[in-house]
Design a protein around this motif. Structure first.
Motif, PDB file in Angstrom:
ATOM      1  N   ASP A  41       0.946  -1.391   0.018  1.00 38.71           N
ATOM      2  CA  ASP A  41       0.137  -0.133  -0.247  1.00 38.71           C
ATOM      3  C   ASP A  41       0.893   1.716   0.114  1.00 38.71           C
ATOM      4  OD1 ASP A  41       0.972   0.175   2.576  1.00 38.71           O
ATOM      5  OD2 ASP A  41      -0.745  -0.428   3.974  1.00 38.71           O
ATOM      6  N   ASN A  42      -0.078   2.435  -0.431  1.00 37.28           N
ATOM      7  CA  ASN A  42       0.849   3.487  -0.234  1.00 37.28           C
ATOM      8  C   ASN A  42       2.476   3.693   1.273  1.00 37.28           C
ATOM      9  OD1 ASN A  42       0.203   4.684  -2.356  1.00 37.28           O
ATOM     10  ND2 ASN A  42      -1.659   5.751  -1.791  1.00 37.28           N
ATOM     11  N   LEU A  43       1.755   3.296   2.521  1.00 39.16           N
ATOM     12  CA  LEU A  43       2.312   3.626   3.643  1.00 39.16           C
ATOM     13  C   LEU A  43       4.107   2.997   3.448  1.00 39.16           C
ATOM     14  CD1 LEU A  43      -0.097   3.387   6.218  1.00 39.16           C
ATOM     15  CD2 LEU A  43       1.698   5.141   5.509  1.00 39.16           C
ATOM     16  N   TRP A  44       3.700   1.500   2.731  1.00 39.13           N
ATOM     17  CA  TRP A  44       4.758   0.696   2.814  1.00 39.13           C
ATOM     18  C   TRP A  44       5.630   1.329   1.787  1.00 39.13           C
ATOM     19  CZ3 TRP A  44       8.056  -3.109   3.486  1.00 39.13           C
ATOM     20  CH2 TRP A  44       7.786  -3.868   4.544  1.00 39.13           C
ATOM     21  N   LYS A  45       5.065   1.689   0.264  1.00 36.80           N
ATOM     22  CA  LYS A  45       5.595   2.808  -0.661  1.00 36.80           C
ATOM     23  C   LYS A  45       6.492   3.457  -0.336  1.00 36.80           C
ATOM     24  CE  LYS A  45       3.216   1.233  -4.334  1.00 36.80           C
ATOM     25  NZ  LYS A  45       2.328   1.536  -5.508  1.00 36.80           N
ATOM     26  N   GLU A  46       6.190   3.990   1.166  1.00 34.83           N
ATOM     27  CA  GLU A  46       6.884   5.222   1.681  1.00 34.83           C
ATOM     28  C   GLU A  46       8.049   4.874   2.770  1.00 34.83           C
ATOM     29  OE1 GLU A  46       4.102   8.055   3.730  1.00 34.83           O
ATOM     30  OE2 GLU A  46       2.411   8.694   1.648  1.00 34.83           O
ATOM     31  N   TYR A  47       7.034   4.124   3.096  1.00 36.19           N
ATOM     32  CA  TYR A  47       8.604   3.234   4.060  1.00 36.19           C
ATOM     33  C   TYR A  47       9.924   2.592   3.400  1.00 36.19           C
ATOM     34  CZ  TYR A  47      10.435  -0.197   7.412  1.00 36.19           C
ATOM     35  OH  TYR A  47      11.621  -0.752   8.118  1.00 36.19           O
ATOM     36  N   TRP A  48       9.713   2.386   2.181  1.00 34.65           N
ATOM     37  CA  TRP A  48      10.559   1.669   1.673  1.00 34.65           C
ATOM     38  C   TRP A  48      11.466   2.959   0.905  1.00 34.65           C
ATOM     39  CZ3 TRP A  48      11.703  -3.589  -0.349  1.00 34.65           C
ATOM     40  CH2 TRP A  48      12.109  -3.825  -1.964  1.00 34.65           C
ATOM     41  N   ASP A  49      10.735   3.628   0.244  1.00 31.79           N
ATOM     42  CA  ASP A  49      11.628   4.685  -0.275  1.00 31.79           C
ATOM     43  C   ASP A  49      12.394   5.643   0.657  1.00 31.79           C
ATOM     44  OD1 ASP A  49      10.842   4.403  -2.667  1.00 31.79           O
ATOM     45  OD2 ASP A  49       9.201   6.167  -2.371  1.00 31.79           O
ATOM     46  N   TYR A  50      12.134   5.503   2.143  1.00 35.87           N
ATOM     47  CA  TYR A  50      12.291   6.175   3.134  1.00 35.87           C
ATOM     48  C   TYR A  50      13.423   4.823   3.633  1.00 35.87           C
ATOM     49  CZ  TYR A  50      13.546   7.367   8.437  1.00 35.87           C
ATOM     50  OH  TYR A  50      14.141   7.743   9.555  1.00 35.87           O
ATOM     51  N   ILE A  51      13.863   3.781   3.729  1.00 34.49           N
ATOM     52  CA  ILE A  51      14.866   2.783   3.869  1.00 34.49           C
ATOM     53  C   ILE A  51      15.756   3.217   2.929  1.00 34.49           C
ATOM     54  CG2 ILE A  51      15.733   0.691   4.263  1.00 34.49           C
ATOM     55  CD1 ILE A  51      14.086   1.811   7.160  1.00 34.49           C
ATOM     56  N   ILE A  52      15.909   3.268   1.457  1.00 36.68           N
ATOM     57  CA  ILE A  52      16.732   3.895   0.234  1.00 36.68           C
ATOM     58  C   ILE A  52      17.042   5.212   0.508  1.00 36.68           C
ATOM     59  CG2 ILE A  52      17.016   4.135  -1.479  1.00 36.68           C
ATOM     60  CD1 ILE A  52      15.042   2.447  -2.805  1.00 36.68           C
ATOM     61  N   HIS A  53      16.293   6.037   1.095  1.00 37.47           N
ATOM     62  CA  HIS A  53      17.164   7.167   1.469  1.00 37.47           C
ATOM     63  C   HIS A  53      18.289   6.761   2.720  1.00 37.47           C
ATOM     64  CE1 HIS A  53      17.530  11.591   2.380  1.00 37.47           C
ATOM     65  NE2 HIS A  53      17.077  11.453   3.646  1.00 37.47           N
ATOM     66  N   ILE A  54      17.836   6.543   4.033  1.00 34.92           N
ATOM     67  CA  ILE A  54      18.633   6.586   4.982  1.00 34.92           C
ATOM     68  C   ILE A  54      19.637   5.306   4.853  1.00 34.92           C
ATOM     69  CG2 ILE A  54      18.416   4.636   7.491  1.00 34.92           C
ATOM     70  CD1 ILE A  54      17.069   7.631   7.444  1.00 34.92           C
TER      71      ILE A  54
END
Length: 229
Positions: free
Chosen positions: A136-149
């Protein structure tokens, strides 16, 4: 390097044990010479599923391509593979001797703290490995955040690259560990286990398609006994 599906066709006419593969339908059956325009086929022509995709068409996945060349024309068993990640927009993140790089999905532009990477065309023919299904959108946001970190770590600078100790697999495995998905943890204990669980199943399927493609290109029309497969 083209990522276009070559469109391998398969059909069956007179022999239920044999399937015919080609890039263009012949006028006559290669087995019995009957005109195909006037007979009923046991299996009507269909396109063999193409296992590759363009990275920009994927979201939140692992993406795999040969280190050199492309799959259809250059890949050989045991050849080195390069692995990266896509974010929710299809941008590719990869780590190699040039450091960590991001290739934008909708253009050939690339950003990097160290260097400009090769064209995004290199990712036009790759294997996509989804890690989390039904995001879902929350998971996608989390995925992108972990890539950034993950991307902020100093170990992805060009001078930190090591062919065997700190490479593209190190980047992806580090990301997946930081993603902290319980079901993934057993596969992340080592590169060997990671490849066994995620890479090998995909490349095995791709190898069958590659072998078929090269045979059809060489022979024009290829007849395979399905009982022997």
């Amino acid at each position: 390097m083209s990522g276009i599906d070559p469109g391998i066709l398969c059909f069956q006419h007179c022999n239920s044990r044999c399937k015919v593969f080609c890039l263009e339908l012949p006028d006559h059956c290669p087995l019995c010479s009957a005109s195909l325009s006037s007979v009923e086929l046991k299996i009507p022509p269909f396109c063999v599923p193409y296992p590759f995709t363009s990275a920009k068409r994927t979201q939140c996945s692992l993406v795999i391509r040969p280190t050199d060349g492309d799959f259809l024309h250059h890949y050989q068993n045991a050849a080195d593979l390069h692995i990266g990640l896509t974010d929710s927009k299809g941008n590719v993140y990869e780590f190699d001797k040039n450091g960590l790089q991001m290739t934008a999905a909708r253009s050939s532009s690339t950003s990097s703290t160290s260097t400009v990477s090769s064209s995004s065309a290199l990712w036009n023919q790759c294997l996509s490995v989804p890690i989390v299904t039904n995001m879902d959108n929350l998971w996608k946001e989390y995925w992108d955040y972990i890539i950034h970190i993950t991307a902020q770590l100093d170990r992805w600078l060009p001078n930190q690259y090591s062919e065997h100790q700190n490479n593209c697999y190190s980047f992806v495995i580090t990301f997946l560990r930081m993603l902290d998905v319980k079901d993934l943890k057993p596969s992340l204990n080592s590169k060997t286990q990671f490849c066994k669980d995620f890479i090998v199943p995909r490349t095995k399927n791709a190898a069958k398609y590659i072998a078929l493609y090269r045979r059809v290109v060489k022979e024009g029309i290829s007849v395979l006994n399905t009982i022997q497969q």
